[in-house]
Design a protein around this motif. Structure first.
Motif, mmCIF file in Angstrom:
data_model
loop_
_atom_site.group_PDB
_atom_site.id
_atom_site.type_symbol
_atom_site.label_atom_id
_atom_site.label_comp_id
_atom_site.label_asym_id
_atom_site.label_seq_id
_atom_site.Cartn_x
_atom_site.Cartn_y
_atom_site.Cartn_z
ATOM 1 N N GLY A 181 -17.508 -42.086 -3.602
ATOM 2 C CA GLY A 181 -16.694 -43.254 -3.932
ATOM 3 C C GLY A 181 -17.248 -44.148 -5.014
ATOM 4 N N LEU A 182 -18.489 -43.924 -5.430
ATOM 5 C CA LEU A 182 -19.092 -44.810 -6.429
ATOM 6 C C LEU A 182 -18.343 -44.731 -7.764
ATOM 7 N N PRO A 183 -18.097 -45.881 -8.373
ATOM 8 C CA PRO A 183 -17.480 -45.880 -9.705
ATOM 9 C C PRO A 183 -18.493 -45.440 -10.755
ATOM 10 N N PRO A 184 -18.063 -45.140 -11.965
ATOM 11 C CA PRO A 184 -19.012 -44.817 -13.035
ATOM 12 C C PRO A 184 -20.025 -45.941 -13.208
ATOM 13 N N GLU A 185 -21.222 -45.597 -13.633
ATOM 14 C CA GLU A 185 -22.287 -46.591 -13.760
ATOM 15 C C GLU A 185 -21.880 -47.746 -14.659
ATOM 16 N N SER A 186 -21.087 -47.470 -15.655
ATOM 17 C CA SER A 186 -20.662 -48.525 -16.578
ATOM 18 C C SER A 186 -19.766 -49.555 -15.911
ATOM 19 N N GLU A 187 -19.217 -49.221 -14.744
ATOM 20 C CA GLU A 187 -18.321 -50.130 -14.046
ATOM 21 C C GLU A 187 -18.973 -50.778 -12.832
ATOM 22 N N ARG A 188 -20.260 -50.561 -12.652
ATOM 23 C CA ARG A 188 -20.958 -51.109 -11.487
ATOM 24 C C ARG A 188 -21.475 -52.510 -11.791
ATOM 25 N N PRO A 189 -21.517 -53.378 -10.782
ATOM 26 C CA PRO A 189 -21.944 -54.762 -11.013
ATOM 27 C C PRO A 189 -23.446 -54.879 -11.214
ATOM 28 N N THR A 190 -23.865 -55.941 -11.887
ATOM 29 C CA THR A 190 -25.279 -56.300 -11.928
ATOM 30 C C THR A 190 -25.581 -57.113 -10.682
ATOM 31 N N VAL A 191 -26.751 -56.873 -10.114
ATOM 32 C CA VAL A 191 -27.063 -57.439 -8.792
ATOM 33 C C VAL A 191 -28.444 -58.072 -8.803
ATOM 34 N N ALA A 192 -28.550 -59.255 -8.212
ATOM 35 C CA ALA A 192 -29.838 -59.874 -7.907
ATOM 36 C C ALA A 192 -30.041 -59.780 -6.399
ATOM 37 N N ASN B 102 -29.596 -53.378 -11.569
ATOM 38 C CA ASN B 102 -30.503 -54.486 -11.303
ATOM 39 C C ASN B 102 -30.358 -55.527 -12.411
ATOM 40 N N ALA B 103 -29.942 -56.739 -12.049
ATOM 41 C CA ALA B 103 -29.727 -57.789 -13.044
ATOM 42 C C ALA B 103 -31.023 -58.173 -13.758
ATOM 43 N N PHE B 104 -32.154 -57.908 -13.113
ATOM 44 C CA PHE B 104 -33.444 -58.239 -13.719
ATOM 45 C C PHE B 104 -34.051 -57.047 -14.460
ATOM 46 N N GLY B 105 -33.276 -56.013 -14.643
ATOM 47 C CA GLY B 105 -33.726 -54.866 -15.420
ATOM 48 C C GLY B 105 -34.986 -54.249 -14.871
ATOM 49 N N ASP C 7 -37.528 -68.646 -10.401
ATOM 50 C CA ASP C 7 -36.864 -69.937 -10.238
ATOM 51 C C ASP C 7 -35.389 -69.806 -10.598
ATOM 52 N N MET C 8 -34.670 -70.911 -10.473
ATOM 53 C CA MET C 8 -33.237 -70.893 -10.706
ATOM 54 C C MET C 8 -32.908 -70.570 -12.160
ATOM 55 N N GLU C 9 -33.751 -71.028 -13.061
ATOM 56 C CA GLU C 9 -33.518 -70.748 -14.482
ATOM 57 C C GLU C 9 -33.612 -69.248 -14.768
ATOM 58 N N ALA C 10 -34.572 -68.580 -14.137
ATOM 59 C CA ALA C 10 -34.703 -67.135 -14.316
ATOM 60 C C ALA C 10 -33.495 -66.411 -13.722
ATOM 61 N N LEU C 11 -32.997 -66.940 -12.629
ATOM 62 C CA LEU C 11 -31.810 -66.347 -12.014
ATOM 63 C C LEU C 11 -30.598 -66.498 -12.931
ATOM 64 N N LEU C 12 -30.482 -67.667 -13.559
ATOM 65 C CA LEU C 12 -29.364 -67.876 -14.475
ATOM 66 C C LEU C 12 -29.509 -67.012 -15.719
ATOM 67 N N GLU C 13 -30.729 -66.826 -16.182
ATOM 68 C CA GLU C 13 -30.927 -65.972 -17.352
ATOM 69 C C GLU C 13 -30.467 -64.545 -17.072
ATOM 70 N N ALA C 14 -30.739 -64.062 -15.854
ATOM 71 C CA ALA C 14 -30.272 -62.730 -15.466
ATOM 72 C C ALA C 14 -28.770 -62.741 -15.202
ATOM 73 N N ASP C 15 -28.269 -63.861 -14.679
ATOM 74 C CA ASP C 15 -26.850 -64.099 -14.403
ATOM 75 C C ASP C 15 -26.155 -62.892 -13.762
ATOM 76 N N PRO C 16 -26.523 -62.564 -12.534
ATOM 77 C CA PRO C 16 -25.957 -61.385 -11.884
ATOM 78 C C PRO C 16 -24.479 -61.563 -11.514
ATOM 79 N N ASP C 17 -23.777 -60.438 -11.472
ATOM 80 C CA ASP C 17 -22.401 -60.452 -10.960
ATOM 81 C C ASP C 17 -22.382 -60.700 -9.463
ATOM 82 N N VAL C 18 -23.411 -60.201 -8.781
ATOM 83 C CA VAL C 18 -23.491 -60.277 -7.323
ATOM 84 C C VAL C 18 -24.890 -60.729 -6.925
ATOM 85 N N ILE C 19 -24.957 -61.597 -5.912
ATOM 86 C CA ILE C 19 -26.233 -61.975 -5.308
ATOM 87 C C ILE C 19 -26.225 -61.493 -3.867
#
Length: 413
Positions: A242-253, A286-289, A301-313
């Protein structure tokens, strides 16, 4: 090993336990029972007795004494002559395993009572399931004297990890193995960490279900294990299909975060190790690569989280009554930095259970996380309110058969 796609007294206190060696179990010699003397013809009674004795002797001869033996790094081979009935554990994945095998009443100790709350949440839909070790939670760490007092048949703890704790040496490990009961565990597979130097040579790594395999064998519960493994394999297949193509997967923190946002810890998302056995198979981005995490986590910290700006937490350890998940979400919305996060703006901050999962929690957390990350493919995860129980998904919304798992635990295999 694969990943989920995973010194002392001269003799031991128990003659039926052996540590680090195999118990030889040969067949019994059969005697010639009921032979007649000379040419005397046996009577009907003696013939019947002879047949019975011969049958019993043949049964004894063909059924050797049972032996339960496994190999696991770093302890090597562990053999029991009968399944354990009094088992010491420390980390939560082993009590979960015992419960999955219908052997929860054998557990005499564990650390972190949050395990109980987590398993209660995930198994809320089971009508006849009891967490029999719910009152066994104690302190972090343990002393040699405690192990003598508990007098356990088996210690489900990695001795390599034990020697990293204060007041424990290799000789202490051997003493407990010889005088009380053997060790079995492999802690450093949790996130593929390096064991203490004295254990490093030859240390091997295992998936959660490979570890479960060994525990099930010592308990004599192969049927339950194989039935649950079949469910797990089917679930992984459903997810993979059921997994979508990798290009359609969300970034996650994937994080651990305090309610007031004062402490944020970044966790691995797709790394090897059984702590990630519920996130790695889902293949999210992985939103943090490639951010390096040298230990179990890394503070950000919160600033690092915003820099990564994940689609999902994904917020770990939040489905317990002790955590106010509603307050966390509100604080993120009210925070000047947190409110800018895409995951917050799109209401995609989700609760998680624990990385310290055994097979039962692993099944539910795979389903839970699949729905959180890929609602279009696997069905949406409902809004979580503090104190909620695990959702009662209809049969066609379940990614694995919940009732079947309960039946297996209860022995209906």
């Amino acid at each position: 090993m694969s990943e989920d796609t995973g010194q002392g007294r001269g003799t031991t206190r128990r003659d039926y336990l052996r540590y680090g060696s195999v118990v030889a179990t040969g067949g019994l010699l059969a005697g010639c029972a009921g032979q007649s003397e000379g040419n005397t013809t046996p009577t009907e009674e003696t013939t019947e007795q002879t047949d019975t004795e011969t049958e019993e002797t043949e049964t004894e001869t063909s059924t050797p004494e049972a032996s339960y033996s496994v190999e696991l790094s770093p302890v090597g081979e562990v053999t029991l002559d009968e399944p354990p009935t009094n088992v010491f554990t420390h980390f939560p994945w082993f009590p979960d395993m015992a419960s999955a095998l219908g052997q929860g009443d054998t557990i005499n100790n564990l650390w972190w009572d949050g395990t109980v709350a987590g398993l209660e949440y995930f198994t809320a839909g089971f009508d006849e399931f009891e967490i029999e070790w719910a009152d066994k939670a104690g302190e972090y760490g343990f002393a040699k004297e405690q192990l003598y007092e508990l007098d356990s048949d088996l210690h489900l703890v990695d001795p390599a990890w034990v020697t990293s704790q204060d007041n424990w040496t290799r000789s202490d490990i051997d003493e407990i193995a010889n005088n009380v009961g053997p060790w079995l565990g492999n802690y450093y597979s949790s996130y593929r960490a390096s064991p203490p130097e004295e254990w490093a040579e030859g240390y091997e790594y295992y998936s959660l279900w490979e570890l479960f395999d060994r525990v099930a064998t010592l308990y004599g519960e192969r049927e339950r294990y194989e039935a649950l493994t079949s469910v797990h394999d089917d679930l992984l297949g459903t997810i993979e299909d059921g997994l979508p193509p990798e290009s359609e997967r969300p970034t996650v923190a994937y994080i651990s975060i305090s309610t007031d946002l004062s402490a944020i810890y970044l966790l691995r998302l797709n790394a090897p190790g059984y702590w990630n056995s519920h996130t790695r198979p889902l293949g999210a981005v992985n939103a943090f690569g490639d951010a390096q995490i040298s230990g179990p986590f890394k503070q950000v910290d919160m600033e690092a989280l915003l820099e990564a700006d994940p689609d999902v937490i994904l917020a770990l350890w939040t489905v317990t009554e002790t955590f106010d998940f509603g307050a966390l979400k509100q604080n993120l919305e009210d925070d000047p930095v947190g409110s800018e996060l895409a995951a917050v703006q799109n209401n995609r901050v989700y609760p998680q259970g624990t990385r310290w999962q055994g097979p039962l929690m692993n099944l539910f957390q795979l389903e839970m996380t699949a729905k959180e990350l890929y609602p279009e493919q696997f069905g949406a995860w409902p809004e979580y309110t503090d104190g909620d129980l695990y959702p009662e998904f209809a049969a066609d919304e379940q990614l694995f058969d919940h009732q079947r798992v309960e039946e297996i635990i209860n022995g209906d295999i």
